[in-house]
Design a protein around this motif. Structure first.
Motif, PDB file in Angstrom:
ATOM      1  N   PRO A  26       1.433  -1.263  -0.273  1.00  0.00           N
ATOM      2  CA  PRO A  26       0.033  -0.026   0.355  1.00  0.00           C
ATOM      3  C   PRO A  26       0.785   1.293   0.009  1.00  0.00           C
ATOM      4  CG  PRO A  26       0.198  -0.991   2.260  1.00  0.00           C
ATOM      5  CD  PRO A  26       1.286  -2.654   1.253  1.00  0.00           C
ATOM      6  N   GLU A  27      -0.119   2.429  -0.114  1.00  0.00           N
ATOM      7  CA  GLU A  27       0.662   3.802  -0.180  1.00  0.00           C
ATOM      8  C   GLU A  27       0.904   4.825   0.732  1.00  0.00           C
ATOM      9  OE1 GLU A  27      -1.113   5.842  -2.845  1.00  0.00           O
ATOM     10  OE2 GLU A  27      -0.087   4.649  -5.154  1.00  0.00           O
ATOM     11  N   LEU A  28       1.248   5.369   1.030  1.00  0.00           N
ATOM     12  CA  LEU A  28       1.746   5.648   2.729  1.00  0.00           C
ATOM     13  C   LEU A  28      -0.056   7.015   2.836  1.00  0.00           C
ATOM     14  CD1 LEU A  28       5.516   7.867   2.876  1.00  0.00           C
ATOM     15  CD2 LEU A  28       3.844   5.927   4.167  1.00  0.00           C
ATOM     16  N   THR A  29      -0.834   7.549   3.294  1.00  0.00           N
ATOM     17  CA  THR A  29      -1.476   7.925   4.231  1.00  0.00           C
ATOM     18  C   THR A  29      -0.816   9.621   3.735  1.00  0.00           C
ATOM     19  OG1 THR A  29      -1.560   7.939   6.291  1.00  0.00           O
ATOM     20  CG2 THR A  29      -3.483   6.424   5.538  1.00  0.00           C
ATOM     21  N   GLU A  30      -1.902  10.580   4.679  1.00  0.00           N
ATOM     22  CA  GLU A  30      -1.357  11.403   4.098  1.00  0.00           C
ATOM     23  C   GLU A  30      -0.281  12.097   5.638  1.00  0.00           C
ATOM     24  OE1 GLU A  30      -0.869  13.787   1.754  1.00  0.00           O
ATOM     25  OE2 GLU A  30      -1.209  12.552  -0.151  1.00  0.00           O
ATOM     26  N   LYS A  31      -0.909  11.092   6.063  1.00  0.00           N
ATOM     27  CA  LYS A  31      -0.925  11.433   7.718  1.00  0.00           C
ATOM     28  C   LYS A  31       0.825  10.755   7.678  1.00  0.00           C
ATOM     29  CE  LYS A  31      -0.696   9.645  12.320  1.00  0.00           C
ATOM     30  NZ  LYS A  31      -1.918   9.131  13.866  1.00  0.00           N
ATOM     31  N   GLY A  32       0.772  10.170   7.049  1.00  0.00           N
ATOM     32  CA  GLY A  32       1.844   8.674   7.061  1.00  0.00           C
ATOM     33  C   GLY A  32       3.304   9.595   6.030  1.00  0.00           C
ATOM     34  N   LYS A  33       3.052  10.989   5.015  1.00  0.00           N
ATOM     35  CA  LYS A  33       4.279  11.438   4.538  1.00  0.00           C
ATOM     36  C   LYS A  33       4.490  12.801   5.660  1.00  0.00           C
ATOM     37  CE  LYS A  33       1.942  10.381   0.141  1.00  0.00           C
ATOM     38  NZ  LYS A  33       0.661  11.403  -1.102  1.00  0.00           N
ATOM     39  N   GLU A  34       3.520  13.170   6.247  1.00  0.00           N
ATOM     40  CA  GLU A  34       3.760  13.936   8.004  1.00  0.00           C
ATOM     41  C   GLU A  34       4.159  13.507   8.215  1.00  0.00           C
ATOM     42  OE1 GLU A  34      -0.132  15.334   8.895  1.00  0.00           O
ATOM     43  OE2 GLU A  34      -1.068  15.995   7.282  1.00  0.00           O
ATOM     44  N   GLN A  35       4.467  11.585   8.886  1.00  0.00           N
ATOM     45  CA  GLN A  35       5.536  11.732   9.680  1.00  0.00           C
ATOM     46  C   GLN A  35       6.909  11.347   9.314  1.00  0.00           C
ATOM     47  OE1 GLN A  35       3.339   8.133  10.119  1.00  0.00           O
ATOM     48  NE2 GLN A  35       2.254   8.477  12.075  1.00  0.00           N
ATOM     49  N   ALA A  36       7.097  11.199   7.681  1.00  0.00           N
ATOM     50  CA  ALA A  36       8.561  10.764   7.447  1.00  0.00           C
ATOM     51  C   ALA A  36       8.945  12.554   7.230  1.00  0.00           C
ATOM     52  CB  ALA A  36       7.772  10.616   5.950  1.00  0.00           C
ATOM     53  N   GLU A  37       7.791  13.188   7.284  1.00  0.00           N
ATOM     54  CA  GLU A  37       8.730  14.635   6.884  1.00  0.00           C
ATOM     55  C   GLU A  37       9.468  15.169   8.461  1.00  0.00           C
ATOM     56  OE1 GLU A  37       8.588  16.886   4.711  1.00  0.00           O
ATOM     57  OE2 GLU A  37       7.761  16.183   3.435  1.00  0.00           O
ATOM     58  N   LYS A  38       8.337  14.889   9.371  1.00  0.00           N
ATOM     59  CA  LYS A  38       8.975  14.557  11.498  1.00  0.00           C
ATOM     60  C   LYS A  38       9.776  14.251  11.449  1.00  0.00           C
ATOM     61  CE  LYS A  38       4.572  15.479  12.702  1.00  0.00           C
ATOM     62  NZ  LYS A  38       3.452  15.775  14.026  1.00  0.00           N
ATOM     63  N   THR A  39      10.550  12.587  10.329  1.00  0.00           N
ATOM     64  CA  THR A  39      11.235  12.089  10.328  1.00  0.00           C
ATOM     65  C   THR A  39      12.113  12.809   9.828  1.00  0.00           C
ATOM     66  OG1 THR A  39      10.105   9.798  11.506  1.00  0.00           O
ATOM     67  CG2 THR A  39      12.995   9.383  10.246  1.00  0.00           C
ATOM     68  N   ARG A  40      11.902  13.371   9.054  1.00  0.00           N
ATOM     69  CA  ARG A  40      13.577  14.041   7.829  1.00  0.00           C
ATOM     70  C   ARG A  40      13.944  15.041   8.622  1.00  0.00           C
ATOM     71  NH1 ARG A  40      14.473  15.491   2.316  1.00  0.00           N
ATOM     72  NH2 ARG A  40      14.877  18.503   2.795  1.00  0.00           N
ATOM     73  N   GLU A  41      13.053  15.836   9.922  1.00  0.00           N
ATOM     74  CA  GLU A  41      13.419  16.785  10.692  1.00  0.00           C
ATOM     75  C   GLU A  41      14.783  16.439  11.604  1.00  0.00           C
ATOM     76  OE1 GLU A  41      13.384  20.124   9.888  1.00  0.00           O
ATOM     77  OE2 GLU A  41      13.114  19.199   8.298  1.00  0.00           O
ATOM     78  N   ILE A  42      14.054  15.223  12.371  1.00  0.00           N
ATOM     79  CA  ILE A  42      15.657  14.521  13.299  1.00  0.00           C
ATOM     80  C   ILE A  42      16.891  14.128  12.368  1.00  0.00           C
ATOM     81  CG2 ILE A  42      15.862  12.500  14.564  1.00  0.00           C
ATOM     82  CD1 ILE A  42      12.110  12.450  14.880  1.00  0.00           C
TER      83      ILE A  42
END
Length: 195
Positions: A26-42
């Motif tokens: 399956p693809e990422l949800t919008e929430k999943g993309k937002e989680q990845a953006e937060k992870t990028r900052e980490i």
């Protein structure tokens, strides 16, 4: 001193549906993309030299978002989630109706049960550790964007006996785990950061 940075992919559409899935894609949800953006900052505070991702879409898409250094993402099937075989795509309730005996076996012998046409958690652990031993430089810093089962088998390998602590770690979607290696000795430096 090297580090393995384990990143769990962001939320996918099947995470929401509450079904068994490992190799379904399956693809990422919008929430999943937002989680990845937060992870990028980490990850921006980590100077990694290589980044690998499971060959499943949810991991690749997460890796593309978190990869702030824009390094080539090395795709590897060895980082795939557990193959749940005949359980793939079914809810627990559906399995109670469709495969009640297999469900009992999977619960009583979870380490070795191979989900018929799938693989066992023990086989998953062997695959994940084999990947690290063959492809990861423990003197460098490597990011692995992968799945809950892979991450927990790796943690259990390094911080307990075999699969003893497999169920004892909670890594949320988008969560980051940091294992530092000092002369080959693993030290857990961070668990579920951001998840």
């Amino acid at each position: 001193m090297g580090q393995i940075i384990l990143v769990r992919h962001g939320e996918s559409k099947l995470n929401i549906e509450g079904v068994y899935y490992g190799i379904l894609d399956p693809e990422l949800t919008e929430k999943g993309k937002e989680q990845a953006e937060k992870t990028r900052e980490i990850l921006k505070s980590i100077n990694y030299e290589k980044i690998y991702a499971s060959d499943l879409r949810r991991a690749i898409d997460t890796a593309e978002i978190v990869n702030y250094k824009k390094l080539e993402i090395l795709i590897d099937q060895e980082l795939r989630e557990l193959n749940f075989g005949i359980f793939e795509g079914h809810s627990y309730k559906e399995l109670l109706d469709k495969y009640p005996e297999e469900l009992k076996k999977s619960q009583s012998n979870w380490e070795n049960y191979n989900y018929i046409t799938g693989e066992s958690v023990l086989e998953l652990q062997k695959r994940a550790i084999n990947f690290i031993e063959k492809k990861v430089d423990l003197d460098g810093t490597t990011v692995l964007v992968t799945h809950w089962g892979v991450i927990n088998t790796i943690l259990s390998h390094y911080f307990s006996n075999g699969l003893e602590s497999y169920w004892k770690f909670s890594v949320e979607n988008g969560g980051v785990v940091i294992i530092e290696f000092s002369e080959g000795y693993p030290i857990l430096k961070g668990l579920n950061i951001g998840g």
